[in-house]
Design a protein around this motif. Structure first.
Motif, PDB file in Angstrom:
ATOM      1  N   GLY A 194       0.750  -1.175  -0.191  1.00 24.30           N
ATOM      2  CA  GLY A 194       0.282   0.100  -0.412  1.00 24.30           C
ATOM      3  C   GLY A 194       0.710   1.366   0.029  1.00 24.30           C
ATOM      4  O   GLY A 194       0.119   2.273   0.052  1.00 24.30           O
ATOM      5  N   LEU A 195       2.547   1.079   0.336  1.00 21.92           N
ATOM      6  CA  LEU A 195       3.091   2.208  -0.146  1.00 21.92           C
ATOM      7  C   LEU A 195       2.650   2.934  -1.108  1.00 21.92           C
ATOM      8  O   LEU A 195       2.753   2.246  -2.471  1.00 21.92           O
ATOM      9  N   LYS A 196       2.352   4.348  -1.271  1.00 13.12           N
ATOM     10  CA  LYS A 196       2.282   5.030  -2.663  1.00 13.12           C
ATOM     11  C   LYS A 196       3.948   5.455  -2.753  1.00 13.12           C
ATOM     12  O   LYS A 196       4.560   6.584  -2.437  1.00 13.12           O
ATOM     13  N   MET A 197       4.345   5.400  -4.097  1.00 14.98           N
ATOM     14  CA  MET A 197       5.716   6.047  -4.253  1.00 14.98           C
ATOM     15  C   MET A 197       5.695   6.364  -6.076  1.00 14.98           C
ATOM     16  O   MET A 197       4.636   5.662  -6.800  1.00 14.98           O
ATOM     17  N   ARG A 198       6.475   7.537  -6.210  1.00  9.89           N
ATOM     18  CA  ARG A 198       6.367   7.889  -7.446  1.00  9.89           C
ATOM     19  C   ARG A 198       7.266   6.344  -7.834  1.00  9.89           C
ATOM     20  O   ARG A 198       8.368   7.097  -7.701  1.00  9.89           O
TER      21      ARG A 198
END
Ligand code: CA
Length: 376
Positions: A194-198
């Motif tokens: 669920g980590l939001k990463m660019r």
């Protein structure tokens, strides 16, 4: 605009400088049997500063952008110098003539003569194009150059770009990129869920299969998104460019990477613009682009080693992904490759060529460079 106006004669003044590049040669990949030299149609030019050919080249980088932007500027100056001022590359940095990511279409249609960018930006045209930039766990810069120039890569690339009326050259390499900046440490694969990463490109697709939520953001919005917790992590390039973005202030865990081990940059011409050039001017561009390809790679290395020392003074924590994350990444890559191969014959063909070269390359690199780097 009239496409016939791209290559124009004009008055120029310039001085010739000696050329002493000692680089990989894009030219090796050219099939001379198909070259105009052998068809009786070769156009020759007497180098004459009073008669100038102008090429319009747009880039995906802002003017003077470190390494990529300045590298193209050096390339343009070198072409002017070695052509005695008879060939001018007129540069249009990001958004000054066409938007940053419209350069492919602009060159394809003949609005511009050439562009400098990265092949993975065009995966929407053909998913196979992302492979010319490289793949996670794939080629280093040296290995991808060897595949391109001596392993069949350039032939495939040119064949597929020809369908878009384009003719590519190697235009630099970022060398190995860092895995990115994280607000919190990654201790296991569960911390990635669920980590939001660019993270764009094939790397983003691999991370998505590992449970990460990849986010695409314009460069100007990454820092504030990271600062406010809108995203939890971002990759960018490596120390030299990352330090200027200031990510270390808000996401102090800096991970080594495997998602972009040697990303290729491209110098690509409209085929018509290229074929209209005199044989000598083509040769000069081939030489100068080989220099750009080699020098950009060297400059990334030279600037990364200094920037890393600066980052160490700024309380950055250098880290490596735990084994379960790396194992999951390799498994996810296999799934991404299988899916894209089944959907697109071009992707399957290019990946097959890469895979063959990569297996051989790994066998050699492991017994030579891998051993050496570990004991040095
Ligand atoms: Ca990157």
């Amino acid at each position: 605009m009239n496409r016939r106006t791209f290559l124009t004669a004009a008055t120029a003044t310039s001085v010739g400088l000696a050329f002493n590049g000692c680089n990989e040669n894009n030219r090796k990949a050219i099939d001379y049997s198909k070259h105009p030299k052998n068809s009786g149609e070769t156009k020759h030019v007497n180098i004459n500063r009073n008669r100038k050919t102008v090429i319009k080249l747009a880039t995906s980088w802002p003017a003077h952008f470190p390494i990529m932007g300045t590298g193209v500027e050096n390339f343009a100056q070198r072409v002017k110098d070695i052509s005695g001022g008879s060939l001018e590359i007129k540069l249009y940095p990001k958004n000054t003539l066409v938007p940053a990511l419209a350069v492919f279409d602009a060159a394809s249609s003949g609005q511009i003569d050439a562009f400098h960018s990265g092949p993975y930006y065009w995966k929407g045209k053909n998913s196979a194009f992302s492979l010319y930039s490289g793949i996670p766990f794939g080629f280093t810069a040296e290995e991808v150059n060897s595949w391109m120039l001596f392993g069949g890569g350039m032939e495939l690339w040119r064949e597929q770009y020809a369908k878009y009326n384009l003719h590519p050259f190697l235009g630099g390499n970022t060398n190995i990129q860092m895995g990115g900046w994280f607000r919190k440490p990654i201790n296991s694969l569960s911390d990635m869920q669920g980590l939001k990463m660019r993270i764009p490109g094939l790397g983003g697709e691999v991370f998505a299969k590992m449970g990460v939520n990849p986010v695409l953001l314009p460069a100007g919005e990454i820092y504030t998104s990271l600062e406010r917790g809108v995203i939890d992590a971002t990759e960018w390039v490596g120390p030299a460019l990352d330090i200027k973005m200031g990510f270390y202030k808000v996401a102090p865990y800096y991970y080594s990477g495997w998602h972009e081990p040697g990303s290729v940059l491209e110098l690509t011409f409209n085929k018509h613009s290229w074929s209209k050039l005199a044989f000598e001017h083509q040769a000069m561009i081939e030489v100068a682009s080989s220099e750009m390809n080699a020098n950009m790679s060297c400059e990334f290395h030279a600037k990364n080693i200094l920037a890393l020392q600066e980052l160490k003074k700024l309380n950055v924590t250098l880290a490596q992904f735990p084994k379960d994350v790396t194992d999951a990444g390799k498994k996810a890559l296999g799934e991404v490759i299988d899916e894209l191969s089944s959907k697109n014959e071009d992707f399957q063909r290019v990946y097959s060529s890469i895979s063959k070269h990569l297996q051989l390359s790994k066998a050699w690199s492991d017994v030579s460079l891998g051993y050496f780097l570990n004991i040095r």
